[in-house]
Write an enzyme that holds these catalytic residues in place. Structure first.
Site, short mmCIF file in Angstrom:
data_model
loop_
_atom_site.label_atom_id
_atom_site.label_comp_id
_atom_site.label_asym_id
_atom_site.label_seq_id
_atom_site.Cartn_x
_atom_site.Cartn_y
_atom_site.Cartn_z
N ASP A 110 -3.57 3.93 5.30
CA ASP A 110 -4.70 4.75 5.76
C ASP A 110 -4.28 5.87 6.69
OD1 ASP A 110 -6.94 4.13 4.45
OD2 ASP A 110 -7.83 2.86 5.99
N LYS B 236 -11.32 -0.64 6.42
CA LYS B 236 -10.53 -1.45 5.51
C LYS B 236 -11.23 -1.64 4.16
CE LYS B 236 -8.60 -6.02 5.04
NZ LYS B 236 -8.69 -7.37 5.58
N GLU C 168 0.94 -0.71 14.06
CA GLU C 168 1.44 -1.56 12.98
C GLU C 168 2.79 -1.02 12.52
OE1 GLU C 168 -3.04 -2.61 11.36
OE2 GLU C 168 -1.91 -1.10 10.27
N ASP D 28 -3.41 -8.65 5.02
CA ASP D 28 -3.31 -7.66 6.08
C ASP D 28 -1.82 -7.43 6.31
OD1 ASP D 28 -6.00 -7.61 6.40
OD2 ASP D 28 -6.05 -8.87 8.19
N ASP E 7 -15.19 -8.74 5.34
CA ASP E 7 -14.81 -10.00 4.70
C ASP E 7 -15.98 -10.98 4.70
OD1 ASP E 7 -14.61 -10.02 7.46
OD2 ASP E 7 -12.66 -11.01 7.54
O1 LIG Z 1 -9.43 1.81 8.86
C1 LIG Z 1 -8.76 0.80 8.69
C2 LIG Z 1 -8.69 -0.23 9.66
C3 LIG Z 1 -7.91 -1.35 9.40
N1 LIG Z 1 -7.21 -1.46 8.24
C4 LIG Z 1 -6.37 -2.66 7.98
O2 LIG Z 1 -7.15 -3.83 8.09
C5 LIG Z 1 -6.31 -4.93 8.41
C6 LIG Z 1 -6.94 -5.79 9.47
O3 LIG Z 1 -6.94 -5.11 10.69
P1 LIG Z 1 -6.47 -5.77 12.05
O4 LIG Z 1 -6.34 -4.69 13.04
O5 LIG Z 1 -5.29 -6.64 11.83
O6 LIG Z 1 -7.75 -6.57 12.43
P2 LIG Z 1 -7.95 -8.12 12.68
O7 LIG Z 1 -9.07 -8.22 13.64
O8 LIG Z 1 -6.70 -8.82 13.01
O9 LIG Z 1 -8.45 -8.55 11.23
C7 LIG Z 1 -9.39 -9.55 10.97
O10 LIG Z 1 -10.71 -9.02 10.94
C8 LIG Z 1 -10.93 -7.99 9.99
C9 LIG Z 1 -12.40 -7.63 10.03
O11 LIG Z 1 -12.76 -7.06 11.25
C10 LIG Z 1 -10.55 -8.47 8.60
O12 LIG Z 1 -10.61 -7.39 7.73
C11 LIG Z 1 -9.13 -8.98 8.62
O13 LIG Z 1 -8.73 -9.43 7.37
C12 LIG Z 1 -9.04 -10.10 9.62
O14 LIG Z 1 -7.72 -10.62 9.65
C13 LIG Z 1 -4.96 -4.36 8.84
O15 LIG Z 1 -4.02 -4.59 7.82
C14 LIG Z 1 -5.26 -2.87 8.99
O16 LIG Z 1 -4.16 -2.09 8.68
C15 LIG Z 1 -7.28 -0.46 7.29
O17 LIG Z 1 -6.63 -0.54 6.25
N2 LIG Z 1 -8.06 0.64 7.54
MN LIG Z 2 -4.84 -8.74 12.11
#
Ligand SMILES: O=c1ccn([C@@H]2O[C@H](COP(=O)(O)OP(=O)(O)O[C@H]3O[C@H](CO)[C@@H](O)[C@H](O)[C@H]3O)[C@@H](O)[C@H]2O)c(=O)[nH]1
Ligand SMILES: [Mn+2]
Length: 739
Positions: free
Chosen positions: A139, A264, A110, A288, A450
């Site tokens: 994080d 998260k 990211e 996000d 979520d």
């Molecule tokens: O230990 C962690 C892991 C992830 N994140 C944040 O969580 C967000 C979502 O992560 P991402 O890798 O973009 O996952 P996605 O699969 O794209 O996310 C979808 O799926 C997640 C659940 O698995 C939801 O939390 C998200 O809102 C949803 O957009 C990002 O901003 C990460 O930086 C953290 O803050 N801490």
């Molecule tokens: Mn995402």
């Protein structure tokens, strides 16, 4: 006197009519199919009858598909759409404050520049700046991200006033400067100012690039809490520009390898506590780091619901759709998750409201504080639930209306003490023996925090609203290659099945807590990973039967053939209708079928496997953030609509194996029926193989016809050939061999 409403709804009447007819017809034919399966097994005694195991596999697959379909039909019951009247909102002075939460976890996957664009876009929201606080949770505890947010603040002091002055809707500088279609060209001085700011933005980018080289993008899993109010140490804090700036806070919670940090959800809960102490706004926007604000009025749109006297007492959150700026016309991986946001969420909106979708929602702080808050305020009890911080407990009772009520800015000494307190609530041990993650805040029991948190909120009587304006309120980037899509899908499905297998299984826990139709919607969502079972079975077992000359579907001339063909056509048909009525094309419809099959045998399958392993304690929870750095060549192929099969053999093998098996059975079936007759009996199976092959044509192409880098690697094909051979052998000996 009744005030004018802030919003209105429109029920999609034609869809209601068509959908309900479909539900009626489809359930009738499903019943016929069940009757046929049972009676043909009981009464067909000839040599061609299906042996017990294949019969069981096929019948249970059909039952499971029927069950999942039934749950899904709830989405079709009453689809609606909404519109808002921004001009009817109360004056700015009466608007409630908002905290924005942005999460990032890994400066490599990211990139900080992207994260800062999200931060800047939310700073530029069209909302009184004194009522806006932006919190970035890092994080990774990365010094690069901390450096970047300082730089972003400096750039923001130019950017935010510029956006406000010209009412720029797209507050994300990167996107703004790469499109510039906002037309403000006539305003005096605009173009000059725009040019200046673009130069400053380039400088900002350059400074991040240089810092990236010198500091490096390191993640740490072992570091103390680090919380900083950005800009407040600036000697010019009192100058008038800053008064127009929202507050920006950098939060890196303490992390220790010995303590679970709950991904998260854990971050969001730290932000809840830290912001409770600092700004304590009654509403929170969660983003996000890969989603930026594309329409600065989204906060006001959300307030049209939150401030509606009739619904506000039960309204927990306003969900906007996740939309992505990097979607191609044909979207071969269904990266847009189209069906969810154009069909399912509007469908749930006509019930108690859409599922919480991780990002792009405005939630009421109170809803996240659980039931514990409603109880009579007994300090001991409160401490047990919310943890020992007095400062935080005090925040539960106070209401702040703008920054000026806030001690941090007013008073240096108590400011330092408050920051000290925020570090205390940002430690991993703070939550020990409290209700955080169990009843309060974002819940920990599933990696799809979520979905799970939203479900529990609905169970507690809260409702939600889906706000889907013409101009996307938020835009993000979605993974646009097969590997990232499937890895992300696997994580989601692990989390979903986890909920399904837990005591919170929506069909059991939800009954009586949410209305039946909502319960079905939640059940469908968490039962989705189970698709892997029927899809695997129906792509193998009827084919093995075909190779052994055993018919599993009624012959074409039999009346029983009708329910099967009607079920098949009505499934394709209703989906086509859903896609077309929401502005899609037949090509997208066909893609969605393919992606569904691909995901069923890979992401759903591995997700289910993971969830089972976790259930039995063999595997630990994990959350690998999706990769947000795109590979140029892969993006190109995606844009051209060419599949890119650069993925691990583990992901490819199931797909290729099933395609090979179906090729074998299709060719065999055609050959045999031509030479020896028996078309009518075996037609169903031959057709099934044919259907699987045409849906998955790109896999055949990637395996046999393509030579480029994105084809299926020969090693994966060889491995899959071996797998298919084993399945054939196994099928022959186990199911059919009769001495
Ligand atoms: O230990 C962690 C892991 C992830 N994140 C944040 O969580 C967000 C979502 O992560 P991402 O890798 O973009 O996952 P996605 O699969 O794209 O996310 C979808 O799926 C997640 C659940 O698995 C939801 O939390 C998200 O809102 C949803 O957009 C990002 O901003 C990460 O930086 C953290 O803050 N801490
Ligand atoms: Mn995402």
């Amino acid at each position: 006197m009744e005030a004018f409403p802030l919003h209105q709804i429109a029920v999609d009447k034609l869809s209601v009519y068509i959908n309900r007819s479909h539900t009626f017809i489809h359930s009738t034919v499903l019943i016929c199919m069940i009757v046929y399966r049972v009676s043909s097994f009981l009464f067909n005694k000839d040599s061609q009858a299906i042996p017990l195991i294949p019969w069981l596999l096929i019948f249970s697959s059909e039952l499971l598909l029927g069950f999942i379909w039934l749950m899904k039909s709830a989405y079709n019951w009453r689809p609606i759409s909404r519109s808002v009247f921004l001009e009817r909102l109360p004056p700015d002075d009466d608007l409630p404050p908002i905290d924005v939460f942005i999460c990032t976890a890994d400066p490599v996957r990211e990139p900080p520049l992207k994260v800062m664009n999200t931060v800047l876009s939310s700073m530029a929201l069209d909302y009184p700046p004194g009522k806006l606080s932006v919190y970035l949770s890092d994080d990774a505890g990365s010094s690069l991200t901390l450096y970047a947010i300082h730089e972003a603040w400096d750039f923001g002091r130019l950017w935010v006033p510029f956006c406000r002055k010209y009412a720029i809707k797209n507050g994300c500088p990167e996107a703004y400067f790469s499109t510039t279609i906002d037309d403000h060209g006539n305003k005096i001085g605009f173009q000059e100012e725009q040019k200046n700011i673009e130069v400053e933005y380039e400088k900002f980018k350059e400074s991040l690039r240089i810092a990236g080289e010198s500091i490096g993008a390191k993640s740490s899993q072992d570091h103390p809490a680090m919380i900083e109010i950005i800009g407040s140490k600036d000697p010019v804090i009192a100058d008038s520009d800053d008064a127009k700036m929202p507050r920006v806070v950098y939060v890196s919670r303490e992390k220790r390898p010995s303590h679970p940090h709950n991904f998260k959800a854990g971050s969001l809960n730290v932000l809840l506590r830290v912001s409770g102490i600092i700004s304590n706004s009654p509403y929170i926007l969660v983003l996000d780091c890969d989603m930026y604000c594309n329409d600065s009025t989204s906060a006001r749109q959300a307030m049209c619901f939150h401030l509606d006297q009739k619904m506000c007492s039960s309204l927990a959150f306003v969900q906007f759709p996740q939309k992505f700026g990097n979607i191609s016309k044909n979207d071969i991986y269904d990266a847009a998750l189209r069906y969810i946001f154009v069909v399912m969420w509007p469908g749930m909106d006509g019930l108690r409201g859409p599922i919480l979708s991780g990002t792009c929602f405005y939630i009421k702080r109170e809803a996240l504080y659980g039931r514990s808050r409603e109880k009579d305020v007994d300090l001991v009890q409160l401490k047990q639930s919310f943890g020992p911080s007095n400062e935080f407990l005090r925040s539960l009772k106070t209401k702040r209306t703008s920054h000026s009520d806030n001690k941090v800015v007013d008073d240096q000494d108590s400011g330092t003490a408050l920051l000290q307190e925020t570090r205390f609530v940002g430690s991993p041990t703070y939550e020990t023996n409290t209700a955080w993650g169990k009843e309060i805040g974002f819940l920990y029991d599933s990696v799809v925090e979520d979905y799970f948190t939203g479900f529990i909120l609905h169970c507690r009587g809260w409702s939600s609203v889906f706000c889907n304006p013409q101009r996307p309120a938020f835009l993000g980037s979605s993974p646009t290659n097969l590997s990232d899509t499937l890895i992300q899908g696997t994580r989601w499905n692990t989390g979903l099945l986890e909920v399904f297998l837990s005591r919170f299984c929506p069909i059991i826990y939800g009954l009586g807590r949410v209305p039946l139709l909502d319960c079905m919607c939640y059940a469908y969502f968490s039962a989705q990973p189970l698709y892997c079972f029927p899809v695997w079975c129906l792509a193998i077992v009827p084919q093995l039967c075909l190779l052994n000359g055993i018919p599993v579907y009624p012959r074409v001339s039999s009346p029983w053939f009708i329910p099967y063909s009607v079920a098949f056509l009505s499934t394709l048909g209703i989906h086509l209708w859903d896609v077309l009525r929401t502005g899609g094309t037949t090509r997208i419809w066909w893609n969605e079928w393919r992606v569904w099959m691909i995901k069923s045998v890979t992401a759903y399958f591995y997700g289910s496997l993971d969830a089972l392993l976790k259930l039995f304690g063999v595997k630990e929870a994990s959350f690998v953030p999706t990769n947000k750095v795109a590979d140029g060549e892969q993006v190109k192929r995606y844009q051209l609509g060419i599949y890119d099969f650069q993925a691990s053999t583990m992901l490819l093998a199931p797909l290729v194996t099933l395609v090979i098996l179906n090729m074998v059975s299709f060719i065999w079936g055609i050959g045999k029926s031509t030479l020896a007759g028996g078309w009518g009996e075996l037609f169903g199976q031959i057709f099934l193989s044919f259907f699987i092959l045409i849906v998955n044509y790109p896999i055949i192409e990637g395996m046999m016809l393509r030579k480029d880098k994105g084809r299926i690697p020969p090693s994966a094909t060889l491995f899959s050939l071996a797998c298919s051979f084993l399945i054939l052998l196994f099928g022959y000996t186990a199911f059919f061999y009769r001495s």
